[in-house]
Design an enzyme around this catalytic site. Structure first.
Site, mmCIF file in Angstrom:
data_model
loop_
_atom_site.group_PDB
_atom_site.id
_atom_site.type_symbol
_atom_site.label_atom_id
_atom_site.label_comp_id
_atom_site.label_asym_id
_atom_site.label_seq_id
_atom_site.Cartn_x
_atom_site.Cartn_y
_atom_site.Cartn_z
ATOM 1 N N HIS B 206 30.333 -1.321 59.557
ATOM 2 C CA HIS B 206 29.705 -2.224 58.959
ATOM 3 C C HIS B 206 30.435 -2.640 57.739
ATOM 4 C CE1 HIS B 206 27.641 -0.184 55.441
ATOM 5 N NE2 HIS B 206 27.830 0.873 56.373
ATOM 6 N N THR B 242 22.630 8.352 73.810
ATOM 7 C CA THR B 242 22.899 7.081 74.350
ATOM 8 C C THR B 242 23.710 6.232 73.319
ATOM 9 O OG1 THR B 242 20.700 6.977 75.796
ATOM 10 C CG2 THR B 242 22.101 5.035 75.808
ATOM 11 N N CYS B 328 24.537 3.377 48.085
ATOM 12 C CA CYS B 328 23.711 4.525 48.495
ATOM 13 C C CYS B 328 23.138 5.292 47.283
ATOM 14 C CB CYS B 328 24.375 5.313 49.381
ATOM 15 S SG CYS B 328 26.136 5.890 48.920
#
Lengths: 348, 384
Positions: B206, B242, B328
């Site tokens: 990203h 996965t 963050c």
């Protein structure tokens, strides 16, 4: 979800873009909380079911003895390497008496990990009963509900679970996102650190589009619950037809309560890999065991735990019906299965 | 998306926090977002096709890193890659009696917090100071190495001040002493050529116009590390779970695009950045640039505007998406640890603004931003 991929913001940024992303994430959190019957403030998004299971066991289980059923998913079994495995009966159901005895004999605190629905057989475990026993002994209960969401109603309180794992891609959402729901107030030590996201339970820039997709999938999964009796009717039609064509066909787990969409069928003498390929030629995707053990062919630990001999376990395939499965497709599966069986017995 | 909430339009000048997804990346992902349940680990033909797409994406990411595809481990992002590298190496090295980790004071929290965790597990963490521009010297790293050093971690580009570290030279200093070298390249990947030298490299999608939710750790062959997650054995047992095919395909496409246009894009973005800096200096002559003026990410500015409250300035300019620190950390009180490490006081840190220009930033947007910022700066400083 595509619109959410276009969301420019980082949900932790304070500017308007960031706040739009934050609002999208929180909307999805509320939807997932409804699906799980949990408090949105106590839902931590993760990268999937595997991480959520690891977070539950490492984050709440440190200092506790981990007890897991023998039919848990690999991500639980591997994360609890020195945990005792609790046996299941021949239908794949946890033996509650053994759980009670093992907990009584365990010194110090414990954490019991019990899945709600098994990924290979669809068998539903008595989680609420197990949780009551666990709590009586001062143990925590973690429930891997990855396969259960959208197939059986979930409610953290009713299940008595202290921690509950969900995954988006098992309910028609995107891969790469999952969640851990916690009983409010439960202390959790994070696995990923740095950044303080998810109320410090799980660091990392949020997968906004994935989370939004998860939220939408959660809403749709709730609606799916109403259709489960219709899916069960199709599954029963399939199993009745196979039993009629070949009396004595093993239907693993059929003796226990199961979710509507899963059938684990054995075909004596035909390895599951061969069945998968044959079904594929007929345009039908079935699975040999679970998908995770990529590449390597290993016998199912689930069927082994149910007492099945290895030769028999190696000849089982999992047929999972989707929301769009039709009667005509069921009939095609029956025909393909019957044809394969006839071919193989002629060759033998 | 549910509800279809409108997405506010602003001039996005916060490319160090995240970047808008490239429409070409979205196109590459689309079939995989819509694909019938294609689990790349399932032994059925849909699974095989998904696995093929996954391996192509892995090769694309590897190519931009100058690595072998076999060395790429998918993760959920750079935070996980950093946690995996730090904890994975340090925990595996302890068995050989190595318990010393060398890093810098200006690393991302996803490096610093795992370090604190390791410290509580008995490791000795050595946090090296940086020079005024935030630069780390290879000599300082070499001087810190001991026979017990398990790992050196130095970020390739800083997320707040954009400083580019001499990672090739640091890697060489580490290689001379047989110490694994990790670099957090989340900000550098796709923006500047990565010198390909680090044994472990953390990256994510990203920050280079790919989707959030996926990253990777390059692990050079022969480097031993302990997995963080346990489960189904995916990613060579180093990272089970996965793998999200659509996200990986998007990451691969983003890496391929970034690799193809990096040089030209870097020049264009740096020119816009320099233009904006000139305009800001004109409006606020006391402005000080934080970070190294030359060894710097092309789109990054970090400036101290003496006497100006950065938060108030941002609130006065809702049309601009800017940052007063790392995204963050924005939920967290306290001044930026990076600026403090450069020697700024808490008050100066609170007067600092981070601006990040990126691929889709236009000349007109930068001009508009320069006008708005200049006006605001003049009115903020008028009373003094």
């Amino acid at each position: 979800m595509a619109a959410a991929l276009d969301l420019v913001g980082n949900p932790s940024s304070v500017h308007a873009e960031g706040r739009a992303a934050r609002a999208a994430v929180e909307g999805a959190r509320a939807a997932v909380a409804v699906l799980a019957g949990a408090d949105p403030a106590w839902i931590a998004f993760t990268s999937g079911g595997t991480e959520a299971n690891n977070l539950a066991l490492a984050g709440a289980g440190s200092g506790r003895r981990i007890l897991a059923s023998a039919v848990e998913h690999d991500s639980v079994l591997q994360a609890a390497p020195d945990g005792a495995l609790l046996p299941v009966d021949r239908h794949g159901v946890l033996d509650l008496g053994t759980l009670d005895r093992v907990l009584a004999a365990t010194e110090g605190p414990a954490l019991v990990s019990l899945m709600l629905v098994n990924n290979e057989t669809g068998v539903i475990q008595p989680v609420a009963e197990a949780a009551a026993i666990a709590h009586r002994h001062g143990a925590l209960l973690h429930c891997d509900a990855v396969q259960a969401a959208g197939r059986v109603p979930l409610d953290l309180d009713a299940l008595g679970a202290d921690l509950l794992t969900l995954s988006a891609h098992k309910i028609g959402g995107p891969k790469g996102v999952g969640a851990l729901a916690l009983r409010p107030g439960l202390a959790l030590s994070p696995l990923l650190r740095g950044g303080g996201q998810e109320r410090r339970m799980r660091a990392g820039t949020e997968n906004v589009a994935g989370i939004v997709g998860f939220g939408r999938a959660a809403e749709l999964a709730l609606a799916e619950l109403d259709r489960q009796h219709a899916v069960a009717a199709l599954r029963d039609r399939l199993e009745a037809a196979l039993s009629a064509r070949a009396p004595g066909t093993p239907l693993h787990g059929a003796g226990a309560p199961r979710v509507a969409n899963t059938s684990c069928v054995g075909m004596a003498g035909v390895p599951s890999e061969v069945q998968v390929m044959a079904f594929d030629l007929a345009g039908i995707a079935v699975s040999a065991g679970s998908a995770c053990s990529s590449g390597k062919v290993k016998p199912s630990h689930v069927l082994a735990a149910m007492g099945l001999p290895a030769a028999e376990a190696a000849c089982a395939v999992r047929i999972s019906l989707g929301p769009g499965t039709t009667e005509a497709e069921i009939d095609r599966i029956v025909e393909a299965w019957t044809a394969l069986r006839a071919r193989r017995s002629a060759a033998a | 998306m549910s509800g279809g909430a409108p997405i506010p339009l602003a001039i996005h000048l916060d490319h160090q926090a995240t970047t808008p997804i490239d429409p070409r990346v979205l196109d590459a992902m689309d079939p995989w977002l819509r694909a019938p349940a294609a689990n790349p680990h399932a032994r059925n033909p849909l699974g095989y096709r998904a696995a093929e797409a996954l391996e192509k994406a892995r090769a694309q990411v590897a190519a931009l890193l100058g690595a072998n595809p076999l060395e790429i481990i998918w993760t959920s992002g750079a935070t996980e890659a950093n946690n995996l590298a730090l904890k994975g190496i340090a925990r595996a090295a302890r068995a050989q009696g190595r318990d010393h980790v060398v890093t810098t004071a200006i690393e991302h929290p996803s490096v610093l917090e795992p370090c604190r965790r390791l410290e509580s597990e008995g490791c000795r963490i050595e946090m090296l100071p940086v020079g005024t521009g935030g630069l780390m010297t290879p000599d300082a790293v070499a001087a810190a190495l001991t026979p017990r050093t398990a790992l050196v971690s130095v970020m390739a580009a800083n997320n707040e001040i954009g400083t580019l570290q001499p990672i090739a030279a640091i890697a060489e200093a580490c290689r001379d002493r047989d110490v694994p070298f990790h670099t957090d390249a989340a900000q550098a990947f796709g923006r500047v050529p990565l010198e390909g030298a680090a044994d472990l490299v953390s990256v994510c999608a990203h920050k280079l116009h790919g989707p959030p939710g996926i990253g990777a750790l390059r692990v050079r062959r022969g480097i031993a590390l302990e997995p963080l997650l346990e489960g189904g054995g995916q990613e060579r047992g180093l990272r089970p779970g996965t793998v999200p095919v659509a996200l990986a395909v998007g990451f691969g496409a983003a890496a391929a695009i970034a690799g193809a246009q990096m040089a030209e894009e870097g020049r264009r973005i740096a020119a816009l950045r320099d233009f904006l800096l000139t305009r800001l200096r004109a409006a606020c002559p006391e402005l000080r640039l934080n970070g190294d003026a030359v060894r710097r990410l092309p789109g990054n500015l970090n400036v101290t505007l003496p006497g100006v409250d950065a938060e108030a300035l941002m609130l006065a300019l809702p049309e601009l998406a800017l940052a007063s620190g790392a995204a963050c950390a924005s939920g967290r009180p306290g001044p930026s640890h990076v600026l403090l490490a450069l020697g700024l006081g808490p008050e100066e840190a609170a007067s600092s603004l981070r601006i990040g220009i990126g691929r889709f930033t236009t000349r007109a947007e930068v001009e508009r931003a320069a006008d708005l910022l200049s006006d605001a700066l003049r009115s903020f400083t008028a009373g003094r």
